[in-house]
Design a protein around this motif. Structure first.
Motif: not given
Ligand code: FAD
Length: 424
Positions: A108, A320-322, A318, A131, A37-38, A308, A50, A17-18
């Motif tokens: 999602r 973490g994504g926001n 809900g 990476v 992206e891995r 994250d 959400s 998401i981020g």
């Molecule tokens: C069950 C559940 C429900 C949730 N519900 C909500 C909700 O309703 N609303 C909300 O806002 N948040 C929700 N969250 C939290 C949200 O999913 C996370 O906070 C959000 O996905 C974080 O985004 P991100 O981009 O930091 O990480 P991620 O979305 O986890 O993306 C990380 C990416 O990095 C990639 N990656 C990892 N390691 C490597 C590497 N070494 N090299 C290259 N790529 C790599 C992964 O494959 C992945 O695609 C929920 C979480 C869970 C588990």
């Protein structure tokens, strides 16, 4: 002519998401970036999500909000149940008038696809690129990023958007000489989540209605998605309490979820049992719950963290994504302001960390306290009493008044102009 010492200006590790939100913004600002992206392909992930007003405004600016409206469902009401008796109904519809945006729920993987498209698709997102190391040697031009294939990239700055088990974060901790490379810890709990097909027994009155189920032994929430499909999410103690850094994703089946929640009451099941919804799922999964335990900086030199990777939190509210979307907006503003000097990124990445740490810390704490309230996890029966008082008697207007600090902060990117909805 000397070749450029860097492959791109901004290298984003992680296409979640981020990372994809940041890439989508940088595309529009015409700032060269690459996402590594891995995963081997752009695959469906997760069950539902959400999206709250604090993230939706940035999505609106990117032109994604209209698509979220079409594919998702606005939250209208929250029904709160203690076992099979209803404690309260919160009217959530004033949220839109108060904050400019509603709370939206959607599938999602559909959301992830919208972000992937906005980020420029496979032209800019390189799949199968895992990476393994990030080396920021100040005496060298650009930060070096090494893949497991041995391939190397150089960029003026690197953003670690690689989630809970962030490699970038571990590299920063190593360079900082930290004893504990990872301060994001397993909480001993596991999320179980799934999404149903549209429920034929429901009608238009049920659209947009969430149910918070407070069972004696566990809690579970169902969020309304498009056409009365429901995504459900519960948090329970992990049977494997020592699974400190391992996902239990692969092991989860309907039985896993039904064992914990199946016998619980649910108002949207014709049989009255939650197992009916679980058995109508299209996709279920489980993942360990992690949480940040202390706050290291969100940047070091020419490398920074977002989402994250920087501040993992419970999914209870809900956010973490926001929060990852908020990070992307704030970081993109700083990148844009310094676009002519991206080869000197360290100072503005420190500024980014300073700007984001307090907010992230507040939301992590809030998410943790919300779990304590929701699960009635306070000693001497205080938890149960407090939960009953708050859930049975507080009107939605008080919830929404309180949430001003969370939903009312809606960062956007100045150079992208007014969001579509806000300009109407
Ligand atoms: C069950 C559940 C429900 C949730 N519900 C909500 C909700 O309703 N609303 C909300 O806002 N948040 C929700 N969250 C939290 C949200 O999913 C996370 O906070 C959000 O996905 C974080 O985004 P991100 O981009 O930091 O990480 P991620 O979305 O986890 O993306 C990380 C990416 O990095 C990639 N990656 C990892 N390691 C490597 C590497 N070494 N090299 C290259 N790529 C790599 C992964 O494959 C992945 O695609 C929920 C979480 C869970 C588990």
């Amino acid at each position: 002519m000397a070749s450029s010492p860097v492959d791109t200006q901004v290298l984003i590790v992680g296409g979640g998401i981020g990372g994809l939100t940041l890439a989508a913004i940088l595309q529009r600002l015409d700032i060269p970036c690459i996402v590594l992206e891995r995963s081997s392909t752009h695959t469906p992930v997760g069950a539902g999500i959400s999206l709250a007003p604090n993230g939706l405004r940035m999505l609106d600016q990117l032109g994604i909000y209209e698509k979220v409206l079409a594919a998702g469902q606005k939250l209208r009401k929250v029904q709160i149940w203690r076992n099979d008796s209803q404690w309260n109904t919160l009217d959530w519809s004033p949220c839109e008038a108060k904050f400019g945006y509603p709370v939206m729920s959607m599938e999602r993987h559909h959301f992830q696809r919208l972000l992937h498209e906005a980020a420029g698709g496979e032209e800019f997102v390189q799949y199968g690129a895992k990476v393994v190391d990030v080396i920021d040697n100040p005496s060298e031009p650009g930060v070096k990023v090494i893949l497991d294939s041995g391939k190397e990239y150089r960029a003026n700055m690197v953003v670690g958007a690689d989630g809970i088990r962030s490699v970038v974060r571990r590299c920063l901790a190593r360079d900082e000489g930290m004893k504990e490379a990872n301060t994001i810890k397993f909480t001993g709990r596991v999320h179980m989540s799934g999404i149903t097909e549209p429920l034929a027994n429901l009608n238009s009155e049920h659209l947009g209605v969430a149910n918070w189920m407070l069972y004696d032994h566990a809690t579970l929430t169902t969020w309304p998605c498009h056409n009365n499909s429901q995504w459900f999410i519960g948090v329970a103690k992990s049977e494997d309490a020592v699974a400190t850094d391992r996902s239990v994703w692969a092991k989860c089946t309907e039985d896993t979820i039904n064992k914990v929640y199946g016998e619980g009451f649910h108002p949207f099941a014709e049989s009255g049992k939650m197992s009916e919804l679980v058995n109508k799922n299209q996709r279920i999964l489980a993942s360990n719950v992690f949480q940040e335990t202390e706050f290291p900086s969100m940047s070091r030199g020419r490398v920074c963290l977002m989402g994250d990777a920087a501040h993992s939190m419970s999914s209870a509210f809900g956010q973490g994504g926001n929060m990852a979307i908020e990070d992307a907006a704030v970081l993109a503003n700083l990148i844009q302001a310094n676009r002519d000097s991206l080869d000197n990124a360290a100072p503005f990445l420190t500024e980014y960390s300073d700007m984001r740490c307090k907010r992230a810390q507040d939301v992590v704490k809030f998410s943790f306290r919300f779990i304590l309230l929701h699960g009635a996890i306070l000693p001497y029966g205080i938890g149960k009493l407090l939960r009953w008082l708050v859930y049975a008697f507080l009107p939605a207007s008080t919830w929404l008044w309180y949430l001003q600090w969370l939903y009312g902060y809606q960062p956007t990117v100045d150079a992208l102009g007014t969001p579509t909805k806000a300009s109407k």
